[in-house]
Write a protein that holds these residues in place. Structure first.
Motif, short mmCIF file in Angstrom:
data_model
loop_
_atom_site.label_atom_id
_atom_site.label_comp_id
_atom_site.label_asym_id
_atom_site.label_seq_id
_atom_site.Cartn_x
_atom_site.Cartn_y
_atom_site.Cartn_z
N ALA A 151 38.88 76.28 -32.62
CA ALA A 151 38.03 77.56 -33.14
C ALA A 151 38.18 77.85 -34.49
O ALA A 151 37.27 77.86 -35.11
N PRO A 152 39.51 77.87 -34.92
CA PRO A 152 39.76 78.37 -36.40
C PRO A 152 39.05 77.35 -37.39
O PRO A 152 38.69 77.51 -38.46
N VAL A 153 39.36 76.19 -36.92
CA VAL A 153 38.80 74.84 -37.73
C VAL A 153 37.37 74.97 -37.89
O VAL A 153 36.90 74.74 -38.80
N MET A 154 36.76 75.07 -36.85
CA MET A 154 35.07 75.12 -36.71
C MET A 154 34.79 76.36 -37.66
O MET A 154 33.79 76.07 -38.24
N ASN A 155 35.32 77.44 -37.40
CA ASN A 155 34.78 78.43 -38.35
C ASN A 155 35.02 78.43 -39.68
O ASN A 155 34.09 78.93 -40.65
N LEU A 156 36.03 77.63 -40.24
CA LEU A 156 36.12 77.19 -41.64
C LEU A 156 35.18 76.16 -42.01
O LEU A 156 35.10 75.89 -43.30
N LEU A 157 34.99 75.07 -41.14
CA LEU A 157 34.22 73.94 -41.66
C LEU A 157 32.81 74.30 -42.35
O LEU A 157 32.58 73.58 -43.25
N PRO A 158 32.16 75.17 -41.80
CA PRO A 158 30.91 75.38 -42.75
C PRO A 158 31.17 75.85 -44.26
O PRO A 158 30.22 75.61 -45.21
N HIS A 159 32.12 76.51 -44.44
CA HIS A 159 32.63 76.76 -45.89
C HIS A 159 33.36 75.61 -46.50
O HIS A 159 33.04 75.54 -47.83
N LEU A 160 33.63 74.91 -45.85
CA LEU A 160 34.12 73.43 -46.57
C LEU A 160 32.92 72.50 -46.83
O LEU A 160 32.85 71.63 -47.79
N PHE A 161 31.98 72.66 -46.07
CA PHE A 161 30.61 71.79 -46.30
C PHE A 161 29.40 72.82 -46.27
O PHE A 161 28.66 72.94 -45.62
N PRO A 162 29.42 73.59 -47.61
CA PRO A 162 28.31 74.58 -47.57
C PRO A 162 27.00 73.87 -47.44
O PRO A 162 25.88 74.80 -47.40
N THR A 163 26.63 72.72 -47.91
CA THR A 163 25.46 72.32 -48.03
C THR A 163 24.98 71.64 -46.44
O THR A 163 23.69 70.98 -46.37
N LEU A 164 25.85 71.45 -45.65
CA LEU A 164 25.50 70.91 -44.20
C LEU A 164 25.40 71.99 -43.17
O LEU A 164 26.37 72.84 -43.10
N PRO A 165 24.18 71.92 -42.65
CA PRO A 165 24.25 73.01 -41.61
C PRO A 165 25.18 72.72 -40.17
O PRO A 165 25.18 71.40 -39.84
N ILE A 166 26.05 73.62 -39.59
CA ILE A 166 27.10 73.31 -38.63
C ILE A 166 26.77 74.42 -37.72
O ILE A 166 26.83 75.61 -37.94
N ALA A 167 26.48 73.95 -36.42
CA ALA A 167 26.25 74.95 -35.35
C ALA A 167 26.95 74.83 -34.22
O ALA A 167 27.66 73.53 -34.15
N TYR A 168 27.03 75.75 -33.49
CA TYR A 168 27.61 75.73 -32.27
C TYR A 168 26.77 76.07 -31.11
O TYR A 168 25.93 76.91 -31.02
N VAL A 169 27.07 75.08 -30.02
CA VAL A 169 26.25 75.18 -28.68
C VAL A 169 27.10 75.42 -27.54
O VAL A 169 28.14 74.33 -27.38
N ASP A 170 26.95 76.37 -26.70
CA ASP A 170 27.66 76.45 -25.66
C ASP A 170 27.30 75.30 -24.44
O ASP A 170 26.13 75.56 -23.92
N ALA A 171 28.17 74.48 -24.41
CA ALA A 171 27.85 73.53 -23.35
C ALA A 171 27.68 73.93 -21.81
O ALA A 171 27.19 73.46 -21.12
N TYR A 172 28.37 75.05 -21.69
CA TYR A 172 28.43 75.68 -20.17
C TYR A 172 27.01 76.18 -20.02
O TYR A 172 26.35 76.11 -19.12
N GLU A 173 26.31 77.09 -21.25
CA GLU A 173 25.28 77.49 -21.01
C GLU A 173 23.94 76.79 -21.22
O GLU A 173 22.86 76.87 -20.46
N PHE A 174 24.12 75.96 -22.21
CA PHE A 174 22.90 74.86 -22.02
C PHE A 174 23.60 73.52 -21.55
O PHE A 174 23.72 72.62 -22.40
N GLY A 175 23.59 73.16 -20.28
CA GLY A 175 23.91 72.15 -19.55
C GLY A 175 22.97 70.99 -19.61
O GLY A 175 23.66 69.88 -19.75
N ARG A 176 21.72 71.40 -19.64
CA ARG A 176 20.96 70.19 -19.87
C ARG A 176 21.01 69.24 -21.18
O ARG A 176 20.54 68.16 -21.14
N PHE A 177 21.51 69.95 -22.22
CA PHE A 177 21.78 69.25 -23.32
C PHE A 177 22.74 68.23 -23.33
O PHE A 177 22.76 67.01 -24.08
N ASN A 178 23.82 68.56 -22.32
CA ASN A 178 24.93 67.56 -22.12
C ASN A 178 24.46 66.26 -21.78
O ASN A 178 24.93 64.94 -22.08
N ALA A 179 23.75 66.23 -20.82
CA ALA A 179 23.10 64.89 -20.33
C ALA A 179 22.02 64.10 -21.21
O ALA A 179 22.22 63.16 -21.20
#
Length: 300
Positions: A151-179
């Motif tokens: 998690a700390p690395v993912m929180n810092l990743l958008p600041h290392l790549f400011p021109t690239l959208p980085i999103a977080y998706v809860d795989a447990y909540e949105f299970g249909r996207f896993n398949a």
């Protein structure tokens, strides 16, 4: 007399040389001896070159192997590494309400509508080598120990790549996207180009996340990181605990409970059909009948 002695000496020397040569050949065959010359390294034991010298020195008696694993590295070419799967991304900073560049941050997806809106393509690019909208999506869940570790690395990743959208998706909540996107393990980092998933990355415990995540993005896209020293220390401290927590959240997994209930029901049904279960039931019934008969006799 001298000629006879000289002849015997030459004969003994030849025989000793032949025995020594045979011994060295046997040691060389089993890999215990090597003369260190380039010619011996380049000739396989699987090839026996017969001549008068080999016949005279009894070298034809040795067994020729069909191959030689000790020199395969001399004949095989090194494997060619495949070129990276390069994706061209549009790099534009999103403006804020006052017209300046917005501060980069991790995009937390709250609904399926937000996910679809985020992956919406920009322009008419249909191939990965054409500039298009790129989105890096981090599939994880708050109850996973491994997700909390990265998690700390993912929180810092958008600041290392400011021109690239980085999103977080809860795989447990949105299970249909896993398949739909082929997510089989957590955490998983996936790069989307024009709304299409192109490549994903499953980090292991042995990887250094700060380097592996950044290397993965830079290897497969034309986006490069900013200077880490240019990031404000407050952002570094804040990225250790938010927006994603580095402590896993304990929550009840009802699907896991149902799965265990189904497994136990199947196990009970299987045991009910075994000979051991039938013998156990018969033994209990027999003891029960004997106890009832004993009680009736005592009453009588």
């Amino acid at each position: 007399m001298h000629l006879n002695f000289l002849f015997i000496l030459v004969l003994c020397a030849g025989q000793a040389r032949a025995e020594l040569s045979g011994l060295l050949s046997a040691l060389h065959y089993f890999g215990l001896y090597s003369n260190g010359t380039s010619d011996s390294l380049g000739i396989s034991r699987g090839q026996c070159h017969y001549s008068f010298d080999t016949y005279a020195l009894l070298e034809e008696r040795r067994t020729c192997a069909t191959d030689d694993e000790h020199i395969l590295h001399l004949t095989q070419a090194p494997p060619v590494r495949k070129p990276p799967f390069l994706i061209k991304c549009l790099q534009e900073l999103e403006p804020s309400e006052n017209g300046t560049a917005a501060e980069p941050g991790l995009l937390i997806m709250r609904s399926a509508k937000e996910i679809v809106s985020l992956l919406k393509p920009i322009g008419n690019a249909t191939k990965r080598h054409e500039p298009g909208s790129c989105v890096v999506v981090h599939f994880c869940t708050a109850s996973s120990l491994e997700c909390a570790r990265v998690a700390p690395v993912m929180n810092l990743l958008p600041h290392l790549f400011p021109t690239l959208p980085i999103a977080y998706v809860d795989a447990y909540e949105f299970g249909r996207f896993n398949a739909e996107f082929g997510i089989v393990s957590l955490p998983t980092l996936m790069i989307f180009h024009q709304g299409r998933p192109l490549i994903k990355y499953d980090p292991s415990w042995s990887d250094s996340e700060k380097r592996s995540f950044g290397k993965f993005i830079m290897r497969h896209t034309n986006v490069r990181t900013v200077d880490p020293q240019a990031i404000h220390p407050d952002i570094l401290n804040r990225s250790r605990r938010e927006p994603l927590s580095n402590v896993p959240i304990v929550q009840t997994d009802y699907y896991l409970g149902l799965a265990w209930a189904f497994i136990l029901a199947c196990l009970a049904n299987y045991l009910r059909q075994t000979v051991f279960w039938k013998q156990l039931v018969e033994m209990v019934q027999r003891n029960w009948r004997e106890s009832e008969e004993t009680q009736m006799e005592m009453v009588d």
